[in-house]
Write an enzyme that holds these catalytic residues in place. Structure first.
Site, PDB file in Angstrom:
ATOM      1  N   HIS A 200      26.081  41.449  34.299  1.00 14.70           N
ATOM      2  CA  HIS A 200      25.701  42.743  33.749  1.00 14.70           C
ATOM      3  C   HIS A 200      24.480  43.327  34.453  1.00 14.70           C
ATOM      4  O   HIS A 200      24.357  44.533  34.613  1.00 14.70           O
ATOM      5  CB  HIS A 200      25.450  42.619  32.245  1.00 14.70           C
ATOM      6  N   GLU A 441      50.233  43.002  49.905  1.00 18.88           N
ATOM      7  CA  GLU A 441      49.012  42.226  50.156  1.00 18.88           C
ATOM      8  C   GLU A 441      49.327  40.846  50.702  1.00 18.88           C
ATOM      9  O   GLU A 441      48.452  39.990  50.765  1.00 18.88           O
ATOM     10  CB  GLU A 441      48.118  42.174  48.913  1.00 18.88           C
ATOM     11  N   ASP A 465      43.508  40.711  50.067  1.00 17.50           N
ATOM     12  CA  ASP A 465      44.390  39.550  50.193  1.00 17.50           C
ATOM     13  C   ASP A 465      45.166  39.587  51.509  1.00 17.50           C
ATOM     14  O   ASP A 465      45.374  38.551  52.134  1.00 17.50           O
ATOM     15  CB  ASP A 465      45.346  39.465  49.000  1.00 17.50           C
ATOM     16  N   CYS A 512      44.343  50.137  48.398  1.00 16.49           N
ATOM     17  CA  CYS A 512      43.402  49.970  47.291  1.00 16.49           C
ATOM     18  C   CYS A 512      42.439  48.804  47.523  1.00 16.49           C
ATOM     19  O   CYS A 512      41.599  48.520  46.690  1.00 16.49           O
ATOM     20  CB  CYS A 512      44.143  49.820  45.963  1.00 16.49           C
TER      21      CYS A 512
HETATM   22  C1  PEP Z   1      43.445  43.323  47.372  1.00 19.47           C
HETATM   23  O1  PEP Z   1      43.833  42.161  47.490  1.00 19.47           O
HETATM   24  O2  PEP Z   1      43.106  44.031  48.337  1.00 19.47           O
HETATM   25  C2  PEP Z   1      43.343  43.946  46.045  1.00 19.47           C
HETATM   26  C3  PEP Z   1      43.099  45.227  45.887  1.00 19.47           C
HETATM   27  O3  PEP Z   1      43.454  43.136  44.962  1.00 19.47           O
HETATM   28  P1  PEP Z   1      42.292  42.138  44.489  1.00 19.47           P
HETATM   29  O4  PEP Z   1      41.073  42.408  45.297  1.00 19.47           O
HETATM   30  O5  PEP Z   1      42.114  42.387  43.037  1.00 19.47           O
HETATM   31  O6  PEP Z   1      42.913  40.805  44.793  1.00 19.47           O
HETATM   32 MG    MG Z   2      44.774  41.199  45.801  1.00 23.06          MG
END
Ligand code: PEP
Ligand code: MG
Length: 557
Positions: A200, A441, A465, A512
């Protein structure tokens, strides 16, 4: 998030690497914040009833102070981020906690300070020994509230000496209440030896917009007081006694960052469009609905990744369908027609929830995680899908599935989804049409993205990933830093292949993962045809700025 903890030494100047909590550059003198660890005496008490009343009065006073702190923090960093002070008020009423203190006073006939101290130690030990990362962090909350009550009981003011000029605060760790009590105008930056990026305190520091680096492994010693330091929150670096070259470089970076900060604020309400007219969607990533304020504040066009597993990780037991429905509904309503992409749970690997009872694995990143758990435990998967579909009635909801590697998985997901919809139809529960996408990913998914694209509505590329699996570099292991190249051509080519295949099948494709916010790659991504970039809320406007300065009609060098 990569953990960097190497310490590099140079001539005169010392450089330390840690984990960045918030970007920006701070240059100033160090102010050490060392806790006066309160010494607690064990005293015999005759009138234990009166001692219990004294404890209750101190507890009430602590709650009153926390309420005050909540109000000032809410004004400064928003209600969602001030919520920790509400949680601390609730913890002060926790039956187990209060019961333990009173029991010790009553049974052992001892003073309240001592009883609180013993309870603090017991609770901290219990929380720290839990496997669940979220519960581990609750140990810090227990410590914070207990120290607060002890301070009131013993009537000492163990507050840190307040600096009289803006300084870089260097501490072992900071409790949330300490972070919030600091006068923002006098703090240039936080640097801590310990602490976790998801704590936090880290979140609050991020919200206060102060460059902060944690986990620096700096050996705290009184000689550091007053020394000149530079904190590079972009790189997670701290320089003590910086040489002239570093100072000049960092001053320039500081000025550039300030300019950019002022500039991007003016971009609210503007389009994400390049000079030659190419438009792109810029969305934000969230882990809980408290972050929606930031999403709106930073003018994101939607939520591109709602990491729903955090809804599970924040609880001691599996959230019910109804609890999830309320959360997803709130997200859909708050975003008022803007797209909200809910990723089904990505539990496993570094995100463990004790109540899932998963066995220890030799290779957790390649183990039972994400969609694999959902397909093996359809009851969990179905409850989440029901909640997501039900929430679709309240806004523009999309769903996406993590860690896909094959067409068979998509077929299985479709079968479960059809079953869930049939059940909802039978129960006369309404839902809207929900876009169904997958995360790309794994190298497997990227390489067969032509086949997968025919089965889904969109792709979202998880570069975190995808990078770890492509380069075979564990994203959690700080030892492997030198082998991790975030711009590795293999990863970029896979992104390109995925974009081509998505468009050939007439579906949209986004990114993302962390790379989506990497401004050095924005042009390349746009040239590949990426349709959407989803980034942390604070990165939305800098990314918009970058996009608006690009001209794709110009030849690449
Ligand atoms: C990723 O793997 O890029 C992703 C967006 O998922 P996370 O970071 O939650 O594994
Ligand atoms: Mg991921």
């Amino acid at each position: 998030m990569r953990a960097d903890t190497n310490k590099l030494k140079g001539e005169g100047m010392n450089q330390y690497k840690g984990k960045s909590v918030y970007g920006g550059i701070a240059i100033g003198r160090i102010h050490l914040m060392e806790k006066n660890k309160q010494r607690i005496m064990r005293n015999k008490i005759e009138d234990t009833a009166a001692e219990i009343r004294r404890f209750d009065a101190a507890r009430a006073e602590a709650k009153r102070q926390l309420a005050k702190l909540y109000n000032s923090a809410a004004a400064e960093v928003g209600e969602a981020n001030a919520a920790i002070f509400e949680i601390h008020q609730l913890l002060l009423d926790d039956e187990d906690y209060v019961g333990s203190v009173k029991n010790i006073i009553r049974e052992q006939g001892v003073n309240a300070e001592y009883a609180v101290g013993v309870t603090e130690d017991n609770f901290c030990e219990m929380f720290s020994s839990m496997d669940d990362a979220y519960m581990k962090e609750r140990a810090a909350d227990m410590k914070d509230i207990s120290e607060h009550v002890i301070k009131i009981l013993s009537d000492t003011d163990a507050d840190f000496a307040t600096p009289d000029e803006p300084v870089i605060i260097l501490a072992d760790d900071l409790a949330p209440s300490e972070t919030a009590r600091l006068d923002k105008n006098l703090v240039l930056s936080f640097v801590t030896v310990h602490g976790s990026v998801n704590s936090h305190t880290a979140i609050l520091a991020r919200m206060m917009g102060i460059p902060a680096v944690i986990g620096t492994e700096i050996a705290l010693s009184p000689e550091l007081e007053g020394k000149i330091a530079v904190v590079d929150g972009f790189e997670g670096s701290v320089y003590i006694n910086p040489d002239n070259e570093t100072l000049t470089r960092m001053r320039k970076r500081h000025d550039d960052a300030q300019k950019e900060q002022r500039l991007v604020q003016k971009l609210k309400g503007k389009e994400n469009v390049t000079k030659d007219g190419k438009k792109i969607l810029v969305y934000a990533n969230i882990g809980n609905i408290r972050e929606l304020d930031d999403v709106l504040e930073n003018d994101a066009g939607g939520v591109g990744l709602f990491r729903s597993e955090f809804v599970y990780l924040e609880r001691k037991t599996c959230p019910t369908e109804e609890e999830q429905f309320q959360i997803y509904k709130k997200a859909a309503e708050t975003m008022a027609g803007k797209r909200v992409i809910i990723r089904t749970i990505d539990i496993g690997a570094d995100k463990q929830a004790g109540y899932f009872g998963l066995e220890k694995e030799a290779n957790p990143a390649m183990g039972l995680r994400a969609i694999r758990i959902c397909l093996k435990r359809p009851e969990i998967f179905k409850a989440q899908l029901r909640a997501i579909y039900r929430a679709s009635k309240y806004g523009n909801v999309a769903v996406m599935y993590p860690m896909i590697t094959s067409l068979e998985e998509i077929r299985k997901i479709k079968a479960v989804s059809a079953e869930v919809k049939a059940e909802l139809d039978k129960e006369n529960i309404p839902y809207n049409n929900v876009e169904e996408g997958i995360m790309i990913e794994t190298p497997a998914a990227a390489m067969i993205s032509d086949i997968l694209a025919k089965e889904v509505d969109f792709f979202s590329i998880g570069t975190n990933d995808l990078s770890q699996y492509t380069m075979a570099v564990d994203r959690q292991n700080p030892q492997l830093d030198e082998f991790f190249n975030p711009h590795h051509e293999a990863v970029l080519r896979m992104i390109e292949i995925t974009c081509k295949n998505a468009h050939a099948a007439d579906i949209w494709v986004g990114i993302c993962g962390e790379l989506g916010a990497d401004l050095e790659l924005t042009e390349r991504f746009l040239r590949m045809g990426v349709d959407e970039l989803s980034v942390p809320p604070s990165r939305v406007l800098p990314l918009r700025n970058r996009i608006r300065n690009l001209d794709l009609s110009r030849a690449v060098n």
